[in-house]
Design an enzyme around this catalytic site. Sequence first.
Site, mmCIF file in Angstrom:
data_model
loop_
_atom_site.group_PDB
_atom_site.id
_atom_site.type_symbol
_atom_site.label_atom_id
_atom_site.label_comp_id
_atom_site.label_asym_id
_atom_site.label_seq_id
_atom_site.Cartn_x
_atom_site.Cartn_y
_atom_site.Cartn_z
ATOM 1 N N TRP A 127 0.858 -1.189 0.000
ATOM 2 C CA TRP A 127 0.000 0.000 0.000
ATOM 3 C C TRP A 127 0.898 1.244 0.000
ATOM 4 O O TRP A 127 1.859 1.320 0.772
ATOM 5 C CB TRP A 127 -0.910 -0.026 1.239
ATOM 6 C CG TRP A 127 -1.764 1.189 1.417
ATOM 7 C CD1 TRP A 127 -2.505 1.814 0.462
ATOM 8 C CD2 TRP A 127 -1.963 1.925 2.634
ATOM 9 N NE1 TRP A 127 -3.167 2.890 1.005
ATOM 10 C CE2 TRP A 127 -2.854 2.982 2.330
ATOM 11 C CE3 TRP A 127 -1.486 1.792 3.932
ATOM 12 C CZ2 TRP A 127 -3.266 3.903 3.279
ATOM 13 C CZ3 TRP A 127 -1.909 2.691 4.881
ATOM 14 C CH2 TRP A 127 -2.783 3.740 4.558
ATOM 15 N N ASP A 208 -1.913 -6.478 8.474
ATOM 16 C CA ASP A 208 -2.814 -5.364 8.187
ATOM 17 C C ASP A 208 -4.064 -5.961 7.536
ATOM 18 O O ASP A 208 -3.973 -6.580 6.476
ATOM 19 C CB ASP A 208 -2.118 -4.376 7.227
ATOM 20 C CG ASP A 208 -2.913 -3.091 7.049
ATOM 21 O OD1 ASP A 208 -4.045 -3.005 7.570
ATOM 22 O OD2 ASP A 208 -2.400 -2.160 6.389
ATOM 23 N N LYS A 243 -13.648 0.230 5.105
ATOM 24 C CA LYS A 243 -14.248 -0.342 3.895
ATOM 25 C C LYS A 243 -15.443 -1.220 4.235
ATOM 26 O O LYS A 243 -16.495 -1.088 3.628
ATOM 27 C CB LYS A 243 -13.217 -1.161 3.119
ATOM 28 C CG LYS A 243 -11.792 -0.664 3.182
ATOM 29 C CD LYS A 243 -11.505 0.475 2.250
ATOM 30 C CE LYS A 243 -10.184 1.110 2.649
ATOM 31 N NZ LYS A 243 -9.525 1.882 1.662
HETATM 32 C C1 LMR Z 1 -6.411 3.129 -0.934
HETATM 33 O O1 LMR Z 1 -5.447 2.360 -0.928
HETATM 34 O O2 LMR Z 1 -6.806 3.710 -1.952
HETATM 35 C C2 LMR Z 1 -7.181 3.354 0.340
HETATM 36 O O3 LMR Z 1 -6.687 2.554 1.354
HETATM 37 C C3 LMR Z 1 -7.256 4.788 0.699
HETATM 38 C C4 LMR Z 1 -5.977 5.355 1.189
HETATM 39 O O4 LMR Z 1 -5.979 5.944 2.269
HETATM 40 O O5 LMR Z 1 -4.952 5.250 0.505
#
Ligand code: LMR
Length: 396
Positions: A127, A208, A243
């Site tokens: 992420w 996570d 989510k």
């Molecule tokens: C994403 O990956 O788009 C979501 O988890 C929102 C974010 O905060 O990045």
Amino acid sequence: MFESLQAAQADAILGLIAEYRNDPRAEKIDLGVGVYRTVEGKTPVLDVVKRAEQMLVDQQESKAYIGTAGAADFNAAMQLLIFGDAGPEERLTTIQTPGGSGSLRVAAGMILRATPGASVWVSEPTWANHVPLLAGAGVPLKPYPYYDTKNHVIRIDEMLAALRSAPAGDLVLLHACCHNPSGLDLTVDEWQAVTDVLVERSLVPFIDMAYQGFVASLDRDAYPVRLMADSVSEMMVSSSCSKNFGLYRDRVGTLSLLAADSEARDIVGSQVNNLVRTIYSVPPDHGAAVVSLILRDDELRGAWIAELAAMRERLIEMRGLLGDALARKAPDHDFSHLARATGMFCFLGITAEQVAGLKKEFGVYMVDSSRINVAGITPDNVNYLADSIAATLQGG
Ligand code: LMR
């Protein structure tokens, strides 16, 4: 004082929200930030959340502080949701946090307190905010191979080899389900293999879980957490209700810390509460109070599970629609990996220049890595989207 500062770069994901909003084209499509959307392109408040919010307005008697750990009833309900009823309750402490990001930030602080010098191994890629968030808090990070961008498969052998090389005591950040950004999760056998390496090498799982319920079911999606909780002596789990309850802006999450025994659990609990006091003092209450009402009432819980299932089904359907449309409109390119992904995301597998071209020529927005949020797809826009991708691929 501020004269020394340069403007910061726009966030790779959140920056797209404003860019998309300012685009005047009617046909524009937002596949950027990870929020769920209905077929009408809306991100509505869940019906069950509205009902619980009304109950809260009617019943809530005070907004006085609860404490650094948040509400005990919420924490107990979330611990059960994450670890199941066979979880190692006597070794666990769960606190309410401001969303999943708040949880990760507290986890980073706990790493620095408990084991300064330990690194966190993160999937390559992960992420987009994992790295700045954890590194920004001062935690050293190391990458482990995860996604093969050419063949669109998980690099499991290289991942296991990298983890085998990690020094004892390091932490390994794992996505419980719906890996963000790739959408590709480990199989049951691969989770077992990773667990075995973690145990063998005395590595600490740091999981996570931001998408529980978006692959198959709440229990199925929590499987890796429960497997590891059964196998290791210590671990941390960050979870988010953004989510699966659609409570994004209300900031609802938890941090669970598994200690070697109940005595260690109490020490860890005192440390994490002390740490929270130094960061944000107490977590926001509203969203967590709503979640607590839903999880502790059979009827509300059933209604929530049904709404969550509908979100999950829509994502699966839209992923399939796009895959089929691309197979027809761009037959020279292999997009079969879309069908193997789960949750909100997958990579399209196109270049950053092609991503920029899609935005400029067609008003199709996605993260530079070509990660798409399939919730932005509808039966009405899927042909335009596939045509735009096919035209961009033809353009080179
Ligand atoms: C994403 O990956 O788009 C979501 O988890 C929102 C974010 O905060 O990045």
